[in-house]
Design an enzyme around this catalytic site. Structure first.
Site, mmCIF file in Angstrom:
data_model
loop_
_atom_site.group_PDB
_atom_site.id
_atom_site.type_symbol
_atom_site.label_atom_id
_atom_site.label_comp_id
_atom_site.label_asym_id
_atom_site.label_seq_id
_atom_site.Cartn_x
_atom_site.Cartn_y
_atom_site.Cartn_z
ATOM 1 N N GLY A 24 0.837 -1.197 0.000
ATOM 2 C CA GLY A 24 0.000 0.000 0.000
ATOM 3 C C GLY A 24 0.863 1.234 0.000
ATOM 4 N N GLY A 25 0.272 2.334 0.435
ATOM 5 C CA GLY A 25 0.967 3.612 0.413
ATOM 6 C C GLY A 25 2.161 3.682 1.328
ATOM 7 N N MET A 26 2.089 3.029 2.501
ATOM 8 C CA MET A 26 3.166 3.142 3.486
ATOM 9 C C MET A 26 3.974 1.869 3.675
ATOM 10 S SD MET A 26 1.765 5.414 6.637
ATOM 11 C CE MET A 26 3.365 5.441 7.403
ATOM 12 N N VAL A 29 2.598 -5.867 3.210
ATOM 13 C CA VAL A 29 2.011 -6.853 4.120
ATOM 14 C C VAL A 29 2.488 -8.249 3.720
ATOM 15 C CG1 VAL A 29 -0.134 -7.859 4.973
ATOM 16 C CG2 VAL A 29 -0.002 -5.401 4.531
ATOM 17 N N LYS A 44 2.489 -6.180 8.745
ATOM 18 C CA LYS A 44 2.648 -4.973 7.933
ATOM 19 C C LYS A 44 3.975 -4.331 8.296
ATOM 20 C CE LYS A 44 0.424 -0.693 6.506
ATOM 21 N NZ LYS A 44 -0.798 0.140 6.628
ATOM 22 N N ASP A 140 -6.013 5.611 3.195
ATOM 23 C CA ASP A 140 -5.726 4.673 2.110
ATOM 24 C C ASP A 140 -6.900 3.715 1.904
ATOM 25 O OD1 ASP A 140 -4.253 3.488 0.085
ATOM 26 O OD2 ASP A 140 -3.131 2.204 1.430
#
Length: 142
Positions: A24-26, A29, A44, A140
């Site tokens: 994802g954005g940050m 996972v 994560k 998100d």
């Protein structure tokens, strides 16, 4: 060394990291096994390229807010690494692993009927409300 290799090295033998599940954005996972509790978990990991002081603080705040949410539509957080420097330079939190169809894959099967759309929307909004009440503004939504 790949990120998967780094995660396996940093988290072993506490967790047996199997594979990457998504990004994802940050962060990224990973699917893993917790051998002590004999269960599958999701881990994560904050992307190392984004691990500035402010991003790390936001990432840890996210884990703590999710842990406080305690709602059936919010993933359960089991653990967070929050000490300075992380674990071998990695920051991560461990969550319950949710196995099932994603909304994306559900939509590939065809348009849901109105009852399913209403149920999915209500579930999503109830989970978001719980997360917001715990102090996290989710940035998100997919």
């Amino acid at each position: 060394m790949t990120l998967l290799d780094r995660v396996r090295h940093a988290l072993g033998p506490m967790y047996e990291v199997e594979r990457e599940e998504g990004a994802g954005g940050m962060g990224v996972v990973f699917r893993a096994r917790d051998p002590r509790l004999r269960r599958t978990v999701a881990i994560k990991v904050l992307s190392p390229a984004l691990a500035t002081a402010s991003a790390t603080e936001r990432f840890i705040r996210e884990a703590r807010a999710l842990a406080r949410a305690a709602h059936p539509n919010v993933v359960v957080v089991h653990d967070v690494v929050a000490e300075p420097g992380g674990r071998d330079g990695l920051y991560y939190f461990v969550m319950e692993y949710l196995d099932g169809e994603t909304l994306y894959h559900r939509l590939l099967r065809g348009r849901p009927d109105m009852a399913e759309i209403e149920r999915l929307g209500a579930d999503l909004l109830a989970g978001l409300a719980a997360v917001h009440q715990s102090g996290l503004i989710h940035r998100d939504i997919k």
